[in-house]
Enzyme design. Structure first.
Site, PDB file in Angstrom:
ATOM      1  N   GLU A 149      44.454  41.039  52.481  1.00 40.10           N
ATOM      2  CA  GLU A 149      45.161  40.148  51.473  1.00 40.10           C
ATOM      3  C   GLU A 149      46.741  40.297  52.049  1.00 40.10           C
ATOM      4  OE1 GLU A 149      46.299  42.690  47.376  1.00 40.10           O
ATOM      5  OE2 GLU A 149      44.157  41.651  47.506  1.00 40.10           O
ATOM      6  N   ASN A 150      47.401  39.299  51.823  1.00 36.78           N
ATOM      7  CA  ASN A 150      48.909  39.456  52.119  1.00 36.78           C
ATOM      8  C   ASN A 150      49.782  40.387  51.307  1.00 36.78           C
ATOM      9  OD1 ASN A 150      48.274  37.019  50.553  1.00 36.78           O
ATOM     10  ND2 ASN A 150      50.398  36.774  50.398  1.00 36.78           N
TER      11      ASN A 150
ATOM     12  N   GLU B 279      45.263  50.643  44.171  1.00 30.83           N
ATOM     13  CA  GLU B 279      45.098  51.013  45.844  1.00 30.83           C
ATOM     14  C   GLU B 279      44.755  52.384  45.861  1.00 30.83           C
ATOM     15  OE1 GLU B 279      48.149  47.859  47.789  1.00 30.83           O
ATOM     16  OE2 GLU B 279      49.011  50.188  47.370  1.00 30.83           O
TER      17      GLU B 279
ATOM     18  N   HIS C 126      53.494  51.242  56.525  1.00 36.72           N
ATOM     19  CA  HIS C 126      53.664  50.947  58.094  1.00 36.72           C
ATOM     20  C   HIS C 126      55.051  51.422  58.552  1.00 36.72           C
ATOM     21  CE1 HIS C 126      56.223  47.948  56.161  1.00 36.72           C
ATOM     22  NE2 HIS C 126      55.128  47.508  55.695  1.00 36.72           N
TER      23      HIS C 126
ATOM     24  N   ASP D  75      42.442  39.973  37.953  1.00 35.74           N
ATOM     25  CA  ASP D  75      42.469  41.495  37.548  1.00 35.74           C
ATOM     26  C   ASP D  75      42.031  41.488  35.912  1.00 35.74           C
ATOM     27  OD1 ASP D  75      44.181  43.063  39.291  1.00 35.74           O
ATOM     28  OD2 ASP D  75      45.109  41.071  39.349  1.00 35.74           O
TER      29      ASP D  75
ATOM     30  N   THR E 255      45.731  45.448  52.700  1.00 38.22           N
ATOM     31  CA  THR E 255      47.076  44.662  52.677  1.00 38.22           C
ATOM     32  C   THR E 255      47.327  44.343  54.110  1.00 38.22           C
ATOM     33  OG1 THR E 255      48.221  46.306  52.373  1.00 38.22           O
ATOM     34  CG2 THR E 255      47.481  45.510  50.343  1.00 38.22           C
TER      35      THR E 255
ATOM     36  N   ASP F 215      55.557  42.183  40.652  1.00 38.51           N
ATOM     37  CA  ASP F 215      54.898  41.938  39.196  1.00 38.51           C
ATOM     38  C   ASP F 215      56.092  41.190  38.474  1.00 38.51           C
ATOM     39  OD1 ASP F 215      53.147  43.703  40.252  1.00 38.51           O
ATOM     40  OD2 ASP F 215      54.110  45.666  39.239  1.00 38.51           O
TER      41      ASP F 215
ATOM     42  N   LEU G  32      53.034  40.427  50.581  1.00 37.88           N
ATOM     43  CA  LEU G  32      54.237  39.597  50.226  1.00 37.88           C
ATOM     44  C   LEU G  32      53.899  38.172  50.336  1.00 37.88           C
ATOM     45  CD1 LEU G  32      57.178  41.224  51.758  1.00 37.88           C
ATOM     46  CD2 LEU G  32      56.590  41.290  49.540  1.00 37.88           C
TER      47      LEU G  32
END
Length: 771
Positions: A706-707, A510, A623, A377, A665, A425, A709
């Site tokens: 990307e995962n 996002e 979800h 990032d 994700t 984070d 978690l």
């Protein structure tokens, strides 16, 4: 006094009585002749007089042998060795001296017993009994293993030959190390042993050598060995610490590595082995380990991740391990690149690289298992922190140089949001200070909920065209930032090091509204709240309502509940609620259009700034409540996706227009840890995943994942693999690449990293063993 001194030496055990004075006299006057003032004087034949004490003659004879052996070793080594080799030889001599001293102590004790019994000195009956017991103990100690106590020890000449061979072997090792240092460019440590040499040669051949000695091919050099049981290697010695060998039923999962074994850091042909090994098992993991008793009474460590039952049969514990279900074979499947996201705080607020040495070690470890690249990032709050259009890229310059040195690819995220307060984070990186100052006087530049709470996580999309940022609009600020990055790192684009730019479009980078802020009390599986109550978005809503001819619709829903409400608890999101009425459809259409328009404006300028480089946008997987009619959580996030409408088609058309790929994700990983909550939340992460994938693939948009978690277990990896390479897709479509979230000490633990390496190989389509 002298008698007491030697009694202490010859009988160190305080629980036993010292030998009588007659035995001491018998020891020092072996043949009845008194000890002369000069016991080292030799006779005319060059031999020690027979009346010298036996132990003293033994010591002097050994000293002569040692001097002769040392001269032969020095002759073999030569006199031109470097200082580090001399230190190694001194270390070898010290070890040999310790061995000789142990042999001498055994010989002294044996001599004491023999003299007391056979020396002919008159003793009492109790003394004879004590000496007889001591004689038996000494015979048991020096006897051959497995034999009776009466067996004799190895001949003296055989021991001396063994020691001489060992010295010669160590001398040859020293010369091998010297040659590798001088001619092979192997930066071996000063006291390197044969294990370091073998590890260096294995890495030169392209193999991976973990700190505990486990070795396997890093590329397609053949299947990985089934057994990862290994012996703990101590680098400061040339000896191996033996470990118990596991039974065949658990072979391949037993780990002999311990945190107490420190692997010294050394550079080996460009591959760095960390000092404090990241593969150490954590304390909690070791404490959960159990042991298994075999027939011989030995104990073996059982890995805590093994699931099975423990039965006791005839006072012996047996482990019953359930059979694993067969895994899908991904060998020969398409190659999917794997990228690893770097830690959030890899660059600090002063734009300085944090712990460059440690990061370099980790990058080299990732490269050793054939990871394709890393994701980093570039924080707006760091680079343009203090004043508009004053950019500081120093920390990122050094980071990108390290990535280039390790020959990894680089994907960069233009992060225009705040870091801190969300799940995962671990650092706090706010928006630039000058933006925060503007926000104190004009808080409407931030997203606002119905209660008037501001969210400074990112700028409201209502100011995309408003010149409220020191004479610039938000879109202009984003474009200036991206253009500065492109100019600053021009060489990395030209060399192909930077392979893709991901453009941040909202909270967490996002494309969504910050509808579920943890800082405002949201908890899963709450539906969240609409974020459209700043003056700029309300102005846009009023214009849309007037254009529709219904000025009363210029408001947000007042019956949509709060952050932690359930859909059936609200009149807006319940089955047959207002979301599907005329006003509800108008409002949700406008709410979703603002999201799509923002993404289109930012991506159009990103395509201009990064012309010729692939760009991408990130989409989150909301979800929960997917199995309800309203899909309430998706609606508050900006995805107008109720059961009777495809809310992702407009987003995919926008991405297609600007040639951007999609990064989605893997929200389905939640299902592995919160199965009970999903039953309550009526979630369907797999259904959402397939809807988004099909919406993107229908318009030929490359999709990455990307995962959401952290994941370290094989079940989660298999879930990712199944979605990355769907076996039922008739067109053979698959992901364009996968991003692992994220690099951490937990990932670098030995067992976790081995699972990750196996996952990378399967993503690359290589064959692996189903262990």
């Amino acid at each position: 006094m002298l008698a007491r001194f030697f009694a202490t030496i010859l009988c160190p055990d305080p629980t036993r009585s010292p030998p009588p004075i007659s035995d001491l006299l018998g020891f020092f006057f072996f043949s009845g002749a008194p000890l002369s003032p000069d016991p080292t004087r030799r006779n005319s034949a060059g031999r020690l007089p027979e009346n010298r004490p036996l132990i003293l003659r033994r010591y002097l004879d050994l000293s002569g042998v040692r001097r002769r052996e040392n001269r032969s070793v020095k002759k073999l080594i030569g006199t031109s060795e470097e200082d580090d080799e001399e230190e190694m030889e001194m270390d070898v001599k010290e070890e040999d001296d310790d061995d000789d001293e142990e042999d001498g102590e055994k010989h002294v004790a044996a001599t004491q017993v023999m003299v007391g019994i056979d020396g002919g000195m008159p003793t009492s009956s109790s003394s004879n009994n004590n000496r007889f017991q001591q004689h038996q103990q000494i015979q048991e100690q020096v006897g051959t293993p497995g034999g009776g106590g009466g067996r004799r020890c190895r001949p003296l000449e055989e021991k001396e030959r063994t020691k001489l061979r060992e010295r010669h072997r160590r001398a040859i090792t020293a010369r091998i190390l010297a040659g590798l240092r001088r001619h092979g460019n192997y930066n071996l440590r000063v006291r390197a042993d044969i294990n370091d040499v073998i590890s260096a040669l294995a890495r030169e051949a392209g193999w991976v050598v973990l700190p505990d000695g486990t070795t396997f091919p890093s590329r397609s050099q053949g299947p990985r060995p089934a057994a990862v049981n290994s012996t703990a290697v101590t680098s400061s010695s040339s000896h191996m610490v033996p470990q118990q060998t596991p039974t065949a039923s658990i072979r391949g999962v037993n780990s002999g590595y311990r945190n107490s074994v420190e692997y010294n850091a050394c550079h080996i042909k460009g591959v760095y082995v960390p000092n404090a090994s990241p593969y150490d098992l954590s304390t909690s993991t070791r404490s959960q380990s159990s042991s298994m008793v075999r027939d011989g009474g030995e104990q073996t460590e059982i890995h805590p991740l093994i699931s099975g039952s423990m039965d006791t049969v005839d006072d012996k514990q047996m482990v019953e391990i359930p059979q694993k279900s067969p895994e899908r074979d991904f060998s020969g499947t398409p190659y999917i690149p794997v990228y690893v996201m770097l830690p959030l705080g890899v660059v600090n607020m002063k734009c300085e690289l944090v712990d460059p040495d440690g990061l370099l070690k980790q990058l080299r470890v990732l490269k050793s298992v054939n990871v394709d690249g890393v994701v980093v990032d570039c924080w707006w709050g760091i680079v343009e922190a203090h004043a508009p259009q004053e950019y500081n890229w120093n920390g990122y310059k050094r980071l990108f140089q390290m990535v280039r040195e390790t020959k990894l690819k680089l994907r960069v995220v233009m992060s225009f949001h705040e870091c801190g307060g969300n799940v995962g984070d671990d650092v706090c990186i706010p928006l630039p200070h000058w933006v925060a100052e503007i926000g104190r006087s004009n808080p409407d530049i931030f997203f606002t909920d119905r209660e008037g709470r501001r969210n400074p996580e990112c700028l409201s999309w209502g100011i995309d065209k408003e010149r409220v940022l020191r004479g610039r609009t938000a879109i202009e600020v984003y474009f200036d930032y991206m253009r500065s990055f492109r100019i600053e790192f021009h060489e990395f684009f030209e060399d192909g090091i930077i392979s893709m730019i991901q453009v941040g479009l909202g909270p967490c980078g996002e494309l969504r509204y910050p509808a579920c802020p943890v800082k405002h009390g949201w908890r899963y599986p709450g539906i969240g709240e609409f974020q459209c109550y700043d003056q700029y978005l309300l102005k846009s809503l009023r214009k849309a309502a007037e254009a529709r001819g219904h000025s009363l619709w210029a408001r947000g829903p007042d019956n949509a509940g709060s952050y932690n409400s359930r859909p059936h608890e609200t009149s807006f999101f319940c089955d047959g609620g207002d979301y599907d009425g005329y006003y509800g459809r108008f409002f949700l259409n406008w709410y979703c259009k603002v999201l799509v328009d923002h993404g289109e404006r930012v991506l159009s300028l990103a395509k201009l700034a990064f012309d010729g480089t692939c760009i991408s946008a990130k989409l989150s997987g909301i979800h929960w409540w997917y199995k309800t009619a309203s899909h309430a959580a998706e609606l508050t996030a900006g995805f107008y996706n109720p059961c009777n409408r495809d809310g992702y088609a407009a987003i995919m058309a926008m991405l297609k227009k600007y040639g951007a790929s999609l990064n989605f994700t893997c929200a389905e990983l939640h299902l592995l840890d919160h199965a009970e909550d999903f039953q309550e939340a009526l979630a369907n992460p797999e259904g959402l995943v397939w809807q988004v994938l099909n919406a993107a693939w229908d318009v030929s948009i490359p999709v990455a994942k990307e995962n959401s978690l952290p994941c370290h277990d094989r079940v989660a990896y298999n879930k990712i693999l199944a979605n990355a390479k769907p076996s039922t897709d008739p067109d053979g479509r698959h992901l364009s690449y996968f991003t692992y979230l994220r690099l951490s000490p937990h990932l670098m633990e030995r067992h976790n990293f081995m699972e990750f390496e196996r996952f990378v190989r399967r993503m690359h389509g290589e064959a692996v063993l189903n262990l």
